[in-house]
Motif scaffolding. Structure first.
Motif, PDB file in Angstrom:
ATOM      1  N   HIS A   1       0.861  -1.187   0.000  1.00 17.12           N
ATOM      2  CA  HIS A   1       0.000   0.000   0.000  1.00 17.12           C
ATOM      3  C   HIS A   1       0.893   1.231   0.000  1.00 17.12           C
ATOM      4  N   CYS A   2       0.835   2.013  -1.075  1.00 10.88           N
ATOM      5  CA  CYS A   2       1.687   3.203  -1.187  1.00 10.88           C
ATOM      6  C   CYS A   2       0.848   4.469  -1.141  1.00 10.88           C
ATOM      7  N   ILE A   3       1.161   5.322  -0.163  1.00 13.41           N
ATOM      8  CA  ILE A   3       0.632   6.687  -0.207  1.00 13.41           C
ATOM      9  C   ILE A   3       1.820   7.513  -0.675  1.00 13.41           C
ATOM     10  N   THR A   4       1.810   7.874  -1.940  1.00 12.23           N
ATOM     11  CA  THR A   4       2.953   8.615  -2.464  1.00 12.23           C
ATOM     12  C   THR A   4       2.477   9.870  -3.180  1.00 12.23           C
ATOM     13  N   ASN A   5       3.381  10.583  -3.811  1.00 14.38           N
ATOM     14  CA  ASN A   5       3.013  11.883  -4.379  1.00 14.38           C
ATOM     15  C   ASN A   5       2.637  11.768  -5.852  1.00 14.38           C
ATOM     16  N   TYR A   6       2.042  12.864  -6.373  1.00 14.63           N
ATOM     17  CA  TYR A   6       1.585  12.862  -7.766  1.00 14.63           C
ATOM     18  C   TYR A   6       2.726  12.600  -8.747  1.00 14.63           C
ATOM     19  N   VAL A   7       3.916  13.107  -8.415  1.00 17.95           N
ATOM     20  CA  VAL A   7       5.063  12.952  -9.314  1.00 17.95           C
ATOM     21  C   VAL A   7       5.467  11.477  -9.396  1.00 17.95           C
ATOM     22  N   ALA A   8       5.467  10.822  -8.246  1.00 16.98           N
ATOM     23  CA  ALA A   8       6.001   9.455  -8.144  1.00 16.98           C
ATOM     24  C   ALA A   8       4.997   8.363  -8.479  1.00 16.98           C
ATOM     25  N   MET A   9       3.729   8.706  -8.480  1.00 17.96           N
ATOM     26  CA  MET A   9       2.675   7.680  -8.525  1.00 17.96           C
ATOM     27  C   MET A   9       2.957   6.594  -9.579  1.00 17.96           C
ATOM     28  N   ASN A  10       3.236   7.010 -10.805  1.00 18.69           N
ATOM     29  CA  ASN A  10       3.388   6.031 -11.882  1.00 18.69           C
ATOM     30  C   ASN A  10       4.722   5.288 -11.818  1.00 18.69           C
ATOM     31  N   ILE A  11       5.814   6.022 -11.655  1.00 18.58           N
ATOM     32  CA  ILE A  11       7.123   5.349 -11.691  1.00 18.58           C
ATOM     33  C   ILE A  11       7.294   4.444 -10.473  1.00 18.58           C
TER      34      ILE A  11
ATOM     35  N   ASN B   1       4.745   8.782   1.811  1.00 18.47           N
ATOM     36  CA  ASN B   1       5.663   9.762   1.220  1.00 18.47           C
ATOM     37  C   ASN B   1       4.927  11.097   1.184  1.00 18.47           C
ATOM     38  N   ILE B   2       5.548  12.162   1.737  1.00 22.78           N
ATOM     39  CA  ILE B   2       4.838  13.433   1.893  1.00 22.78           C
ATOM     40  C   ILE B   2       5.075  14.407   0.737  1.00 22.78           C
ATOM     41  N   GLY B   3       5.536  13.913  -0.393  1.00 22.94           N
ATOM     42  CA  GLY B   3       5.963  14.773  -1.506  1.00 22.94           C
ATOM     43  C   GLY B   3       4.982  15.837  -1.952  1.00 22.94           C
ATOM     44  N   THR B   4       3.736  15.492  -2.144  1.00 20.74           N
ATOM     45  CA  THR B   4       2.728  16.491  -2.564  1.00 20.74           C
ATOM     46  C   THR B   4       1.561  16.463  -1.584  1.00 20.74           C
TER      47      THR B   4
ATOM     48  N   TRP C   1      -4.795  14.465   2.511  1.00 24.96           N
ATOM     49  CA  TRP C   1      -3.768  13.419   2.408  1.00 24.96           C
ATOM     50  C   TRP C   1      -3.114  13.195   3.766  1.00 24.96           C
ATOM     51  N   VAL C   2      -2.866  14.288   4.492  1.00 24.06           N
ATOM     52  CA  VAL C   2      -2.217  14.157   5.790  1.00 24.06           C
ATOM     53  C   VAL C   2      -3.118  13.366   6.745  1.00 24.06           C
ATOM     54  N   ALA C   3      -4.414  13.633   6.694  1.00 26.46           N
ATOM     55  CA  ALA C   3      -5.350  12.870   7.532  1.00 26.46           C
ATOM     56  C   ALA C   3      -5.255  11.386   7.172  1.00 26.46           C
ATOM     57  N   ALA C   4      -5.177  11.108   5.875  1.00 25.96           N
ATOM     58  CA  ALA C   4      -5.080   9.709   5.420  1.00 25.96           C
ATOM     59  C   ALA C   4      -3.769   9.076   5.884  1.00 25.96           C
ATOM     60  N   MET C   5      -2.694   9.843   5.849  1.00 22.86           N
ATOM     61  CA  MET C   5      -1.374   9.308   6.260  1.00 22.86           C
ATOM     62  C   MET C   5      -1.410   8.906   7.730  1.00 22.86           C
ATOM     63  N   HIS C   6      -1.943   9.787   8.576  1.00 24.72           N
ATOM     64  CA  HIS C   6      -1.997   9.463  10.011  1.00 24.72           C
ATOM     65  C   HIS C   6      -2.896   8.246  10.273  1.00 24.72           C
ATOM     66  N   ARG C   7      -4.028   8.207   9.588  1.00 27.88           N
ATOM     67  CA  ARG C   7      -4.951   7.082   9.773  1.00 27.88           C
ATOM     68  C   ARG C   7      -4.313   5.777   9.303  1.00 27.88           C
ATOM     69  N   ALA C   8      -3.631   5.845   8.194  1.00 25.05           N
ATOM     70  CA  ALA C   8      -2.986   4.641   7.638  1.00 25.05           C
ATOM     71  C   ALA C   8      -1.880   4.151   8.573  1.00 25.05           C
ATOM     72  N   ALA C   9      -1.061   5.077   9.086  1.00 29.90           N
ATOM     73  CA  ALA C   9       0.043   4.680   9.981  1.00 29.90           C
ATOM     74  C   ALA C   9      -0.516   4.066  11.263  1.00 29.90           C
ATOM     75  N   GLU C  10      -1.568   4.673  11.772  1.00 27.24           N
ATOM     76  CA  GLU C  10      -2.196   4.159  13.004  1.00 27.24           C
ATOM     77  C   GLU C  10      -2.744   2.742  12.769  1.00 27.24           C
ATOM     78  N   THR C  11      -3.369   2.537  11.631  1.00 23.17           N
ATOM     79  CA  THR C  11      -3.927   1.218  11.306  1.00 23.17           C
ATOM     80  C   THR C  11      -2.803   0.192  11.122  1.00 23.17           C
ATOM     81  N   ALA C  12      -1.731   0.629  10.488  1.00 22.63           N
ATOM     82  CA  ALA C  12      -0.597  -0.283  10.274  1.00 22.63           C
ATOM     83  C   ALA C  12      -0.048  -0.740  11.620  1.00 22.63           C
ATOM     84  N   MET C  13       0.124   0.194  12.541  1.00 23.43           N
ATOM     85  CA  MET C  13       0.645  -0.168  13.862  1.00 23.43           C
ATOM     86  C   MET C  13      -0.311  -1.137  14.557  1.00 23.43           C
ATOM     87  N   ALA C  14      -1.598  -0.876  14.445  1.00 22.23           N
ATOM     88  CA  ALA C  14      -2.596  -1.724  15.123  1.00 22.23           C
ATOM     89  C   ALA C  14      -2.622  -3.140  14.543  1.00 22.23           C
TER      90      ALA C  14
END
Ligand SMILES: Nc1ncnc2c1ncn2[C@@H]1O[C@H](COP(=O)(O)OP(=O)(O)O)[C@@H](O)[C@H]1O
Ligand SMILES: Cc1ncsc1CCOP(=O)(O)O
Ligand SMILES: [Mg+2]
Length: 260
Positions: free
Chosen positions: A18-28, A62-65, A70-83
């Motif tokens: 599961h990747c939360i990455t930036n618009y620039v990196a999404m495809n590559i 990845n916090i690139g863009t 997105w920040v809300a999603a990042m925190h929720r995702a990290a919390e879920t991963a830890m759980a």
């Protein structure tokens, strides 16, 4: 686990990353992860990340863009991963550039990523120092950032990787360096972000330190091979994907890693 065994397992299991990455990196980043042998999913809606993380073998953030949703999603995702015991990897792109970015990076670091990867300037700044970074590009040497990486690894309880002309990995006690890659790599955007996605893929099937070393080795070896026949950043990109795909487990030689 040795790097060759890690690649064998990666290809046998093709873990979902599961990747939360930036618009620039999404495809590559998705193409790099696929070429290496794993299965990427680029998912960042705050409404769905908590349902997706438990399905994945690893999460990368990845916090690139970044922006508020997105920040809300990042925190929720990290919390879920830890759980759910899902290992997660943080890439603090250019976090020193603005106060908003810096505060998001520090808040994510407090959520205890298993692995943190950045360039020298990003790692120095995350540890509280000041570097010469310019946006997403590093302005500092990897050697100058090593002490910061060790301090960060001890403070955060994470494996920390600095990448650049030489790569350095530490868990605060063990340290390795890897010489290699190709000078043209930083001339292709989002290769660092793609490496973070690949570290996530390896973290799904191997312990954090070994996973990081294997991903760095896979990248360096493929980069060197692609650089031999490229004409510039464009053909390098295409050749690099081919080499990531064509590399065999026995091409990842543990002897290339120098222990300190
Ligand atoms: N001058 C260089 N020589 C060889 N490899 C490099 C060089 N600069 C970066 N790399 C490689 O490029 C990849 C991306 O790292 P880097 O450029 O440090 O990340 P970022 O894009 O996040 O700044 C890593 O595999 C790193 O080893
Ligand atoms: C150019 C750029 N701008 C915002 S994110 C990004 C990509 C950065 O990628 P990398 O850190 O891998 O060079
Ligand atoms: Mg980067």
């Amino acid at each position: 686990m040795t790097p060759d065994a890690s690649l064998r397992k990666l290809r046998a299991q093709a873990p979902l990353v599961h990747c939360i990455t930036n618009y620039v990196a999404m495809n590559i980043a998705a193409n790099v992860t696929l070429a290496a042998g794993a299965s990427p999913a680029m998912i960042h809606a705050p409404e769905e990340v908590a349902d997706f993380v438990p399905l994945a073998g690893a999460l990368t953030i990845n916090i690139g863009t970044l922006s508020a949703p997105w920040v809300a999603a990042m925190h929720r995702a990290a919390e879920t991963a830890m759980a759910h015991g899902v290992p997660w990897v943080l890439d603090p792109v250019a976090h020193f550039a603005t106060p908003y970015r810096a505060s998001v990076a520090q808040a994510l670091l407090a959520q205890r990523p298993a692995i943190l990867r950045g360039n020298a300037s990003e790692i120095m700044a995350l540890a509280g120092g000041t570097g010469a970074g310019k946006g997403a590009d590093s302005g500092d040497s990897v050697a100058d950032a090593e002490a910061s990486a060790i301090a960060l690894a001890r403070r955060a309880g994470s494996v920390v990787a600095i990448t650049g002309p030489v790569d350095f990995v530490t868990d605060g006690g063990r340290h390795i360096t890897l010489q290699g890659g190709a000078e043209i790599m930083p001339k292709v955007t989002a290769l660092g972000c793609s490496l973070t996605a690949l570290i996530g893929a390896y973290a799904a099937i191997a312990p954090a330190f070994e996973a990081t070393a294997a991903a760095l080795l896979h990248f360096a070896e493929a980069g060197e091979r692609a650089a031999r026949s490229c004409e510039g950043p464009g053909s390098f990109s295409a050749g690099f994907l081919d080499q990531l795909h064509n590399l065999q487990p026995e091409d990842l030689k543990a002897e290339r890693l120098t222990w300190h």
